[in-house]
Write an enzyme that holds these catalytic residues in place. Sequence first.
Site, PDB file in Angstrom:
ATOM      1  N   HIS A 294       3.748  -7.023 -10.961  1.00 29.44           N
ATOM      2  CA  HIS A 294       4.130  -6.340  -9.626  1.00 29.44           C
ATOM      3  C   HIS A 294       3.424  -7.459  -8.481  1.00 29.44           C
ATOM      4  O   HIS A 294       4.024  -7.610  -7.507  1.00 29.44           O
ATOM      5  CB  HIS A 294       3.493  -5.060  -9.427  1.00 29.44           C
TER       6      HIS A 294
ATOM      7  N   GLY B 258       1.012  -1.282  -0.024  1.00 24.30           N
ATOM      8  CA  GLY B 258       0.061  -0.060   0.211  1.00 24.30           C
ATOM      9  C   GLY B 258       0.736   1.490   0.199  1.00 24.30           C
ATOM     10  O   GLY B 258       1.416   1.490  -1.116  1.00 24.30           O
TER      11      GLY B 258
ATOM     12  N   SER C 280       6.299  -4.543  -2.026  1.00 22.62           N
ATOM     13  CA  SER C 280       6.101  -3.072  -2.483  1.00 22.62           C
ATOM     14  C   SER C 280       6.051  -2.313  -1.186  1.00 22.62           C
ATOM     15  O   SER C 280       7.291  -1.975  -0.862  1.00 22.62           O
ATOM     16  CB  SER C 280       4.684  -3.147  -3.059  1.00 22.62           C
ATOM     17  N   TRP C 281       5.109  -1.450  -0.655  1.00 24.46           N
ATOM     18  CA  TRP C 281       5.450  -0.793   0.318  1.00 24.46           C
ATOM     19  C   TRP C 281       5.862  -1.483   1.439  1.00 24.46           C
ATOM     20  O   TRP C 281       6.621  -0.890   2.490  1.00 24.46           O
ATOM     21  CB  TRP C 281       4.000   0.061   0.704  1.00 24.46           C
TER      22      TRP C 281
ATOM     23  N   ASP D 103       6.936  -5.187 -13.999  1.00 22.17           N
ATOM     24  CA  ASP D 103       6.459  -4.644 -12.867  1.00 22.17           C
ATOM     25  C   ASP D 103       6.397  -3.052 -13.265  1.00 22.17           C
ATOM     26  O   ASP D 103       7.184  -2.317 -13.429  1.00 22.17           O
ATOM     27  CB  ASP D 103       7.232  -4.710 -11.438  1.00 22.17           C
TER      28      ASP D 103
END
Length: 363
Positions: free
Chosen positions: A340, A58, A133-134, A308
């Site tokens: 991704h 996120g 990711s985050w 990605d």
Amino acid sequence: MDFSRLQESSKIGDAWVYPAAAPLGSGLLDVDSDAGHRLYWEEYGNPDGEPVMFLHGGPGGACAPDMARFFDPARYRVILFDQRGCGKSEPTVASAGPAVALRHNTTADLIGDIVKLRDALGIAGPMHVFGGSWGSTLAMAYAIEHPGHCASLILRGIFLGAAEDLDYLYQGNAASFHEAPYALTAPGAYIHYPDEWAELLSVLNPEERRDVMASYKRIFDMVPATDAERKQQLDAAVTWSLWEGVISNMIPESAATGKFGDADFALCFAQIEAHYFANNLFIEPGHLLGSADILAKIPVHIVHGRFDQVCPLTQASRLVAALRGAGAEPATYVITNAGHSAMERENALALTAIMDGLPKLAG
């Protein structure tokens, strides 16, 4: 490291090695009495196994039970939790609004939450920290502050959050879109997803498109006074959420029928992301790569999709270069033929293979 399953999977068409399972336990942990934050957590696998702290993306993406399926349940004790403001943690942006749920909601707060959760669950020694990711950003930030707590870092879809990274995702050709919507005037994910990009920009007028993230944040920061304003804010959140949801897969799926199109999820996801992005992720620019000497002392395993478009491969390249500059090769560096999402088959299999191949922790 044995990656033979990647070839085998193309025959069986199934990314999952380990079955879905019910959690061993769950709960809400009070982490901030001043702001009223309580973290929802779940535990999977072997209660006496090697601890794995799973950090979702996120920010604002929340966890789901399938996220425990990257790990051998006989070997690992897997902790999933929803970060502040989203999922089943309390309060959420969707239920309480941003003024409440985004209070005391920074990277430093999230790092502190990880410490409080591991202490509450009795995780005393080093643990594996797994994030995509985050979640990869937060994992690195946590490891820099608490290297002794980290037996290994398993990172997917590296996100460094520099201005150029966010511009690639959210700015692209937006400023000139009204004049030439298909002109390749700047790098960006829009090149590969022109129809979805048009949807993202449809919420904004040409002047607002000069700074897409700031314009969306103004909508999110609005305190709606009418049904029309509430609808405008919800529509903007869903549009923001769907943009990332669709482009997370190399072959776009119908995200509108999944979580990214859900109103409560989108309100949390979009507003928390905009909050963090407007504040440089609450991380000093250059801090992550500038602390490569600390990260280099921890085994770092990297999986990144070649295709990605949320976090282009150059972000992994920058991290690998920084580790090498600090005198360490990544323990694993796998570039998959995927996009991704961790749920794409090649990414899921590579992550599972890494976890299966990690040296067992002593004790």
